[in-house]
Design a protein around this motif. Sequence first.
Motif, PDB file in Angstrom:
ATOM      1  N   LYS A 390       0.831  -1.210   0.000  1.00  0.00           N
ATOM      2  CA  LYS A 390       0.000   0.000   0.000  1.00  0.00           C
ATOM      3  C   LYS A 390       0.864   1.259   0.000  1.00  0.00           C
ATOM      4  CE  LYS A 390      -3.674   2.369   2.546  1.00  0.00           C
ATOM      5  NZ  LYS A 390      -4.528   2.352   3.763  1.00  0.00           N
ATOM      6  N   SER A 391       1.940   1.237   0.783  1.00  0.00           N
ATOM      7  CA  SER A 391       2.810   2.424   0.829  1.00  0.00           C
ATOM      8  C   SER A 391       3.518   2.638  -0.503  1.00  0.00           C
ATOM      9  CB  SER A 391       3.819   2.300   1.976  1.00  0.00           C
ATOM     10  OG  SER A 391       4.773   1.282   1.737  1.00  0.00           O
ATOM     11  N   HIS A 392       3.928   1.550  -1.170  1.00  0.00           N
ATOM     12  CA  HIS A 392       4.534   1.683  -2.502  1.00  0.00           C
ATOM     13  C   HIS A 392       3.527   2.282  -3.501  1.00  0.00           C
ATOM     14  CE1 HIS A 392       8.500  -0.050  -2.139  1.00  0.00           C
ATOM     15  NE2 HIS A 392       8.041  -1.172  -1.588  1.00  0.00           N
ATOM     16  N   LEU A 393       2.284   1.867  -3.421  1.00  0.00           N
ATOM     17  CA  LEU A 393       1.269   2.410  -4.314  1.00  0.00           C
ATOM     18  C   LEU A 393       1.098   3.911  -4.106  1.00  0.00           C
ATOM     19  CD1 LEU A 393      -1.459  -0.384  -4.212  1.00  0.00           C
ATOM     20  CD2 LEU A 393      -0.262   0.418  -6.252  1.00  0.00           C
ATOM     21  N   GLU A 394       1.086   4.327  -2.860  1.00  0.00           N
ATOM     22  CA  GLU A 394       0.898   5.748  -2.584  1.00  0.00           C
ATOM     23  C   GLU A 394       2.106   6.580  -2.997  1.00  0.00           C
ATOM     24  OE1 GLU A 394      -0.874   6.899   1.048  1.00  0.00           O
ATOM     25  OE2 GLU A 394      -2.374   5.315   1.028  1.00  0.00           O
ATOM     26  N   LEU A 395       3.253   5.920  -3.120  1.00  0.00           N
ATOM     27  CA  LEU A 395       4.447   6.617  -3.614  1.00  0.00           C
ATOM     28  C   LEU A 395       4.564   6.530  -5.140  1.00  0.00           C
ATOM     29  CD1 LEU A 395       7.043   5.484  -0.923  1.00  0.00           C
ATOM     30  CD2 LEU A 395       6.223   7.819  -1.283  1.00  0.00           C
ATOM     31  N   GLY A 396       3.595   5.898  -5.777  1.00  0.00           N
ATOM     32  CA  GLY A 396       3.632   5.770  -7.234  1.00  0.00           C
ATOM     33  C   GLY A 396       4.629   4.750  -7.729  1.00  0.00           C
ATOM     34  N   GLU A 397       4.823   3.666  -6.973  1.00  0.00           N
ATOM     35  CA  GLU A 397       5.773   2.601  -7.334  1.00  0.00           C
ATOM     36  C   GLU A 397       5.029   1.270  -7.500  1.00  0.00           C
ATOM     37  OE1 GLU A 397       9.426   4.594  -4.685  1.00  0.00           O
ATOM     38  OE2 GLU A 397       8.311   2.849  -3.907  1.00  0.00           O
ATOM     39  N   PRO A 398       4.228   1.143  -8.560  1.00  0.00           N
ATOM     40  CA  PRO A 398       3.375  -0.040  -8.704  1.00  0.00           C
ATOM     41  C   PRO A 398       4.136  -1.348  -8.866  1.00  0.00           C
ATOM     42  CG  PRO A 398       3.372   1.258 -10.717  1.00  0.00           C
ATOM     43  CD  PRO A 398       4.066   2.083  -9.677  1.00  0.00           C
ATOM     44  N   ASP A 399       5.321  -1.302  -9.474  1.00  0.00           N
ATOM     45  CA  ASP A 399       6.068  -2.543  -9.649  1.00  0.00           C
ATOM     46  C   ASP A 399       6.527  -3.107  -8.315  1.00  0.00           C
ATOM     47  OD1 ASP A 399       7.647  -0.268  -9.396  1.00  0.00           O
ATOM     48  OD2 ASP A 399       9.329  -1.149 -10.517  1.00  0.00           O
ATOM     49  N   LEU A 400       7.034  -2.232  -7.439  1.00  0.00           N
ATOM     50  CA  LEU A 400       7.445  -2.677  -6.107  1.00  0.00           C
ATOM     51  C   LEU A 400       6.228  -3.091  -5.271  1.00  0.00           C
ATOM     52  CD1 LEU A 400      10.185   0.019  -5.315  1.00  0.00           C
ATOM     53  CD2 LEU A 400      10.513  -2.340  -6.090  1.00  0.00           C
ATOM     54  N   ALA A 401       5.124  -2.370  -5.448  1.00  0.00           N
ATOM     55  CA  ALA A 401       3.897  -2.721  -4.737  1.00  0.00           C
ATOM     56  C   ALA A 401       3.406  -4.100  -5.160  1.00  0.00           C
ATOM     57  CB  ALA A 401       2.823  -1.668  -5.007  1.00  0.00           C
ATOM     58  N   ALA A 402       3.484  -4.385  -6.460  1.00  0.00           N
ATOM     59  CA  ALA A 402       3.031  -5.684  -6.955  1.00  0.00           C
ATOM     60  C   ALA A 402       3.892  -6.810  -6.401  1.00  0.00           C
ATOM     61  CB  ALA A 402       3.055  -5.693  -8.478  1.00  0.00           C
ATOM     62  N   ALA A 403       5.193  -6.585  -6.299  1.00  0.00           N
ATOM     63  CA  ALA A 403       6.084  -7.613  -5.762  1.00  0.00           C
ATOM     64  C   ALA A 403       5.739  -7.919  -4.304  1.00  0.00           C
ATOM     65  CB  ALA A 403       7.535  -7.161  -5.882  1.00  0.00           C
ATOM     66  N   ALA A 404       5.520  -6.856  -3.492  1.00  0.00           N
ATOM     67  CA  ALA A 404       5.177  -7.058  -2.080  1.00  0.00           C
ATOM     68  C   ALA A 404       3.808  -7.704  -1.932  1.00  0.00           C
ATOM     69  CB  ALA A 404       5.209  -5.722  -1.342  1.00  0.00           C
ATOM     70  N   ALA A 405       2.843  -7.261  -2.742  1.00  0.00           N
ATOM     71  CA  ALA A 405       1.492  -7.815  -2.647  1.00  0.00           C
ATOM     72  C   ALA A 405       1.461  -9.278  -3.083  1.00  0.00           C
ATOM     73  CB  ALA A 405       0.537  -6.992  -3.497  1.00  0.00           C
ATOM     74  N   THR A 406       2.216  -9.605  -4.116  1.00  0.00           N
ATOM     75  CA  THR A 406       2.263 -10.989  -4.579  1.00  0.00           C
ATOM     76  C   THR A 406       2.863 -11.897  -3.513  1.00  0.00           C
ATOM     77  OG1 THR A 406       2.450 -10.311  -6.896  1.00  0.00           O
ATOM     78  CG2 THR A 406       3.192 -12.537  -6.346  1.00  0.00           C
TER      79      THR A 406
END
Length: 449
Positions: A390-406
Amino acid sequence: MDEKPSHPLTAARESLGLDRVQFAERIQAAARRRGLRSGVTNTRVRKWEVDGVTPDGLSQEYIAEALGVDAPGPASAPWPYWLPGAGGRVRPPGGVVELGPTTTVPALREALQATMDHSRRVVVSAISTTALLALAGAWANAGPQPPAVVEPVAPPVSGDDDLLTSLEQATNLFTSQPTEARQHTAHVLEALLTSVSNLLEEGRHRGEARTRLLSLAAKLAGEVGWHRFDSGRHPEAARYWIGGLHSANALGDSDLGAGILSDLAYQASWRNRPELAADILRRALTRTRHPAAQSLLQLRLARALAVHGDRRATLRALNAAEHLLGAPCADPVPGWCGWLSSADLAVDTGQALLDLGDTRRAHTLIGEGQSLLPTARDKTRGVFLAYQAKSHLELGEPDLAAAAATESFELAQRIGAPRCVKLVRDLVPAFESFPTAQGVPELLARTAS
């Protein structure tokens, strides 16, 4: 004196001006009206009132008729709590068992009944906000309660100590399993809680033996409650935690009671009811004693206040949580909050700051906490990874967010943690704004299946 304090049956019988012989005669008459015969005598009545013997179902029907009240049905409280004046009659939907000196068993029975109702596809009533706040307020206003230690009225039954030791060993075994294995142990814990509830209901255990049973009841109810919570069965979880609260109250353990109230508050926060969570926690904090317990409650209070948008109060609670964590104390850390660490402080602080809009600082703290978390705490790791996404998404880092969420999603599915799965699925709408980012299409496909 060889008799216990007045039993509800004694009070109900004497209110009609009947001695035991006369009451037994009424029961015999009730049986004759059905064309049956009852062998109940004044000796049997005494066993019900003094020795804690539970009458069978047919005898309870005769007792109800002899007292002039409705016979206990499937929706009634268990013996003796359906009797007039026993305080155990069925409450309206959303109500709870009120705290009192003899309320542990009815509260535990309600929890076990809720699970039975669920298995029969009966909708389990959610507990109302009013009832939860009234319960928390009653606990806060009760003041310190001495441990419930009563001298035995009869010699212990042979083998009792071995039985209690076996129950304790089984409880410790099944509550200390690795996270991945706990998804398979809920029914065992529920069966252990049923056995403990039965022993408490018999009423023949006193002194240290009763204290051991109450401790087991609190621990087992808490564990089953968390399993129900992780599975999204929230009304059942609340009922189990309330049963644990009654057990803690009977023990006179204020820190344990505060911890159980904080679990109910955590559930309220999870269900987007931050004001209710904060109100429960404020009441719980009035009787919390150990610094570690206070730290956990302050941290949960900060989370609730942050969602509500109260920045000043959130920062004040976070500061208190940090100050109290690790503060010196002569008493050992209570087992129920022994897991609290700097990792939890960092991540929950980060999540509170994320709710307040301090995204960059929040992201840093969540990352720090994630790196500090022991490998044994897989379920918590799954939750932390979802926060990190969620924090990566709010920083505009969808690739890192996807890795953490996966990683969170796969871990949650492996260990059987539906709550973590839901956390990731709740992020799907935000990920849909980045359909071509690395890892996002694969994550969306996984979460859709």
